[in-house]
Each structure stands twice: as structure tokens, then as C-alpha cells.
Design a protein around this motif. Structure first.
Motif, PDB file in Angstrom:
ATOM      1  N   ASP A  70       0.112   7.107  47.124  1.00 22.27           N
ATOM      2  CA  ASP A  70      -0.706   8.271  47.450  1.00 22.27           C
ATOM      3  C   ASP A  70      -0.561   8.589  48.943  1.00 22.27           C
ATOM      4  N   PRO A  71      -0.122   9.811  49.289  1.00 22.59           N
ATOM      5  CA  PRO A  71       0.052  10.160  50.705  1.00 22.59           C
ATOM      6  C   PRO A  71      -1.230  10.025  51.533  1.00 22.59           C
ATOM      7  N   ALA A  72      -2.394  10.272  50.927  1.00 19.56           N
ATOM      8  CA  ALA A  72      -3.662  10.125  51.661  1.00 19.56           C
ATOM      9  C   ALA A  72      -3.922   8.652  51.985  1.00 19.56           C
ATOM     10  N   ASP A  73      -3.612   7.765  51.050  1.00 19.81           N
ATOM     11  CA  ASP A  73      -3.764   6.326  51.300  1.00 19.81           C
ATOM     12  C   ASP A  73      -2.797   5.871  52.391  1.00 19.81           C
ATOM     13  N   GLN A  74      -1.567   6.321  52.293  1.00 19.05           N
ATOM     14  CA  GLN A  74      -0.570   5.952  53.303  1.00 19.05           C
ATOM     15  C   GLN A  74      -1.000   6.423  54.687  1.00 19.05           C
ATOM     16  N   ALA A  75      -1.486   7.644  54.763  1.00 24.08           N
ATOM     17  CA  ALA A  75      -1.928   8.190  56.051  1.00 24.08           C
ATOM     18  C   ALA A  75      -3.122   7.404  56.597  1.00 24.08           C
ATOM     19  N   ALA A  76      -4.043   7.007  55.722  1.00 21.23           N
ATOM     20  CA  ALA A  76      -5.215   6.238  56.155  1.00 21.23           C
ATOM     21  C   ALA A  76      -4.799   4.871  56.701  1.00 21.23           C
ATOM     22  N   ILE A  77      -3.840   4.247  56.070  1.00 21.65           N
ATOM     23  CA  ILE A  77      -3.353   2.944  56.523  1.00 21.65           C
ATOM     24  C   ILE A  77      -2.679   3.072  57.884  1.00 21.65           C
ATOM     25  N   VAL A  78      -1.837   4.067  58.038  1.00 25.65           N
ATOM     26  CA  VAL A  78      -1.152   4.282  59.323  1.00 25.65           C
ATOM     27  C   VAL A  78      -2.156   4.621  60.419  1.00 25.65           C
ATOM     28  N   HIS A  79      -3.115   5.462  60.099  1.00 31.07           N
ATOM     29  CA  HIS A  79      -4.142   5.844  61.070  1.00 31.07           C
ATOM     30  C   HIS A  79      -4.917   4.605  61.544  1.00 31.07           C
ATOM     31  N   MET A  80      -5.324   3.769  60.600  1.00 33.38           N
ATOM     32  CA  MET A  80      -6.055   2.542  60.958  1.00 33.38           C
ATOM     33  C   MET A  80      -5.172   1.633  61.813  1.00 33.38           C
ATOM     34  N   ALA A  81      -3.917   1.486  61.456  1.00 32.81           N
ATOM     35  CA  ALA A  81      -3.027   0.628  62.242  1.00 32.81           C
ATOM     36  C   ALA A  81      -2.912   1.146  63.673  1.00 32.81           C
ATOM     37  N   GLN A  82      -2.759   2.430  63.840  1.00 35.14           N
ATOM     38  CA  GLN A  82      -2.664   2.994  65.189  1.00 35.14           C
ATOM     39  C   GLN A  82      -3.927   2.708  65.993  1.00 35.14           C
ATOM     40  N   ARG A  83      -5.078   2.867  65.377  1.00 32.96           N
ATOM     41  CA  ARG A  83      -6.342   2.589  66.075  1.00 32.96           C
ATOM     42  C   ARG A  83      -6.493   1.100  66.360  1.00 32.96           C
ATOM     43  N   MET A  84      -6.106   0.267  65.399  1.00 33.80           N
ATOM     44  CA  MET A  84      -6.256  -1.186  65.581  1.00 33.80           C
ATOM     45  C   MET A  84      -5.334  -1.731  66.672  1.00 33.80           C
ATOM     46  N   TYR A  85      -4.139  -1.190  66.797  1.00 32.97           N
ATOM     47  CA  TYR A  85      -3.277  -1.646  67.899  1.00 32.97           C
ATOM     48  C   TYR A  85      -3.993  -1.441  69.229  1.00 32.97           C
ATOM     49  N   ARG A  86      -4.612  -0.298  69.386  1.00 35.65           N
ATOM     50  CA  ARG A  86      -5.319  -0.026  70.638  1.00 35.65           C
ATOM     51  C   ARG A  86      -6.556  -0.921  70.778  1.00 35.65           C
ATOM     52  N   LEU A  87      -7.360  -1.009  69.719  1.00 30.65           N
ATOM     53  CA  LEU A  87      -8.588  -1.796  69.787  1.00 30.65           C
ATOM     54  C   LEU A  87      -8.301  -3.292  69.969  1.00 30.65           C
ATOM     55  N   ARG A 140     -16.883   5.098  55.478  1.00 32.73           N
ATOM     56  CA  ARG A 140     -16.933   6.549  55.683  1.00 32.73           C
ATOM     57  C   ARG A 140     -15.653   7.228  55.215  1.00 32.73           C
ATOM     58  N   GLY A 141     -14.564   6.530  55.340  1.00 33.18           N
ATOM     59  CA  GLY A 141     -13.271   7.132  55.027  1.00 33.18           C
ATOM     60  C   GLY A 141     -12.650   6.530  53.782  1.00 33.18           C
ATOM     61  N   ASN A 142     -11.424   6.159  53.905  1.00 29.67           N
ATOM     62  CA  ASN A 142     -10.650   5.627  52.792  1.00 29.67           C
ATOM     63  C   ASN A 142     -10.675   4.101  52.869  1.00 29.67           C
ATOM     64  N   PRO A 143     -11.183   3.416  51.846  1.00 31.60           N
ATOM     65  CA  PRO A 143     -11.265   1.959  51.919  1.00 31.60           C
ATOM     66  C   PRO A 143      -9.903   1.284  52.071  1.00 31.60           C
ATOM     67  N   VAL A 144      -8.861   1.926  51.590  1.00 31.94           N
ATOM     68  CA  VAL A 144      -7.516   1.361  51.685  1.00 31.94           C
ATOM     69  C   VAL A 144      -7.049   1.284  53.146  1.00 31.94           C
ATOM     70  N   SER A 145      -7.741   2.008  54.022  1.00 36.42           N
ATOM     71  CA  SER A 145      -7.390   1.950  55.451  1.00 36.42           C
ATOM     72  C   SER A 145      -7.439   0.530  55.988  1.00 36.42           C
ATOM     73  N   LEU A 146      -8.219  -0.343  55.356  1.00 41.38           N
ATOM     74  CA  LEU A 146      -8.301  -1.747  55.787  1.00 41.38           C
ATOM     75  C   LEU A 146      -6.919  -2.348  55.987  1.00 41.38           C
ATOM     76  N   PHE A 147      -5.957  -1.938  55.182  1.00 39.25           N
ATOM     77  CA  PHE A 147      -4.634  -2.544  55.263  1.00 39.25           C
ATOM     78  C   PHE A 147      -3.902  -2.207  56.566  1.00 39.25           C
ATOM     79  N   ALA A 156     -13.572  -0.817  61.829  1.00 36.60           N
ATOM     80  CA  ALA A 156     -13.040  -1.193  60.514  1.00 36.60           C
ATOM     81  C   ALA A 156     -14.075  -0.958  59.415  1.00 36.60           C
ATOM     82  N   TYR A 157     -15.302  -1.399  59.642  1.00 39.07           N
ATOM     83  CA  TYR A 157     -16.349  -1.160  58.638  1.00 39.07           C
ATOM     84  C   TYR A 157     -16.566   0.331  58.414  1.00 39.07           C
ATOM     85  N   ASP A 158     -16.629   1.089  59.507  1.00 38.83           N
ATOM     86  CA  ASP A 158     -16.869   2.521  59.396  1.00 38.83           C
ATOM     87  C   ASP A 158     -15.753   3.201  58.612  1.00 38.83           C
ATOM     88  N   SER A 159     -14.524   2.817  58.883  1.00 37.69           N
ATOM     89  CA  SER A 159     -13.394   3.436  58.180  1.00 37.69           C
ATOM     90  C   SER A 159     -13.428   3.153  56.691  1.00 37.69           C
TER      91      SER A 159
END
Length: 188
Positions: free
Chosen positions: A157-174, A92-99, A86-89
Motif C-alpha cells: 500500500d503506497p500510504a503505508d510505504q509513505a508512512a514508514i518512510v516518513h517515520m524513518a526520516q523523523r526518527m533519524y533526526r530524533l 494519530r496516523g498510520n500504525p504501520v509507521s512504527l516500522f 512514535a506513540y503519536d504517529s
């Protein structure tokens, strides 16, 4: 459910929940002026979330565990990887990924926290004070999910939406890895 398993869950929950506010602060610090509305929402989340890690320490004590040892302990590997990701994302990436993480943790709580607290109390003959964190999040996260949905409706923003979905997918696994790491048997 065993006492050892519940205490292991609480220890891991303590370690990820104590990072909730710092993660939100890190996200808010990386947002540009064009996202001031989102920074304001994060301050509301911070006010709501502050101190919840202390509730978990109270639950540990009410369950017969050592709150001070829990505070001094290190997170399990799976929990540490979840926090680090979460910190790295955010950095390093999009801060909105936190959501994406917020969605996973609060969405899971809404569905499972209250029934799980009831089951734990019944199985382990614990007082309600041993499940304060779970009970509070079953109730609190109902309103958080509505607030969250309103925020996500404003993310266009499609990039923000993609970052949020990407983080959610990783967080479900983690987050699932954290649960899979809990001991199955009572400690000897």
C-alpha cells in the motif's frame, strides 16, 4: 568516550527501549483484520524484544551506575520527544509507521553496536558485561534486519510505504538529537 557519556547513553537507551514492546502492542492493536499477517509478525518481534530494557539496567550497574536510579529517572528531552512522536504517529496516523522507527533503530544497531561496544570497553576498561545490550543488538539485529526486509517487501500500500518512510526520516533526526544531547565531558 567517557563513563558519564556512556552512562547517559544507557539511561536514554533504557527509556526508549522500555517502550519498544508497548509501541509494538499499540501498533498491533490498531491493525485491521486484513493485516493479521503483520500482527503475527509483531508478536514475533515482541517475543524477541521483551526484557531488553533490563539488559540496559544490567549494563548501567556493570559500568558503575545505579540501576534503580536509572529505572526511576525521567528520559532526557530528546528521548522523550522520540518516544512521544512514535506513540503519536501510531495513534494519530498510520500504525504501520512504527516500522520506520524499527528500521532506524535496528539498522543503526547492525552497523554500529558491536564496534561501539568494543571501543567503549577498550576506552573505559570495562568488562563485556557492561556492554551486553550493545553486543546483543549487534548480533540480534542482523537477523532482525532480514526479517524486517521480508516484512517490508510485503507492504504494498503506497500510504503505508509513505508512512514508514516518513517515520524513518523523523526518527533519524530524533535519534540523532538523542546522541547530540549526550554530555561531552566527564561529570565533575
Amino acid at each position: 568516550m567517557t563513563r558519564a557519556r556512556y552512562l547517559a547513553f544507557l539511561h536514554n537507551a533504557y527509556h526508549h527501549v522500555k517502550h519498544t514492546v508497548p509501541l509494538m502492542m499499540a501498533c498491533g492493536a490498531r491493525l485491521g483484520d486484513d493485516r493479521e499477517w503483520l500482527r503475527q509478525a509483531i508478536t514475533e518481534y515482541i517475543e524477541e524484544e521483551y526484557g531488553h530494557h533490563e539488559w540496559i539496567l544490567d549494563d548501567i550497574a556493570a559500568t558503575g551506575g545505579d540501576r534503580d536510579a536509572a529505572r526511576r529517572s525521567a528520559p532526557g528531552f530528546e528521548t522523550e520527544m522520540m518516544i512521544a512522536y512514535a506513540y503519536d504517529s501510531i495513534q494519530r496516523g498510520n500504525p504501520v509507521s512504527l516500522f520506520g522507527m524499527v528500521w532506524v533503530l535496528e539498522g543503526t544497531s547492525v552497523s554500529l553496536a558491536t564496534p561501539l561496544a568494543d571501543l567503549i570497553r577498550e576506552t573505559l576498561s570495562l568488562p563485556a558485561s557492561a556492554c551486553r545490550y550493545l553486543y546483543s543488538h549487534g548480533e540480534l539485529d542482523q537477523s532482525h534486519i532480514r526479517f524486517f526486509a521480508g516484512l517490508m517487501d510485503r507492504i504494498e500500500d503506497p500510504a503505508d510505504q509513505a508512512a514508514i518512510v516518513h517515520m524513518a526520516q523523523r526518527m533519524y533526526r530524533l535519534y540523532g538529537d538523542m546522541f547530540r544531547s549526550l554530555p561531552m565531558e566527564e561529570a565533575a
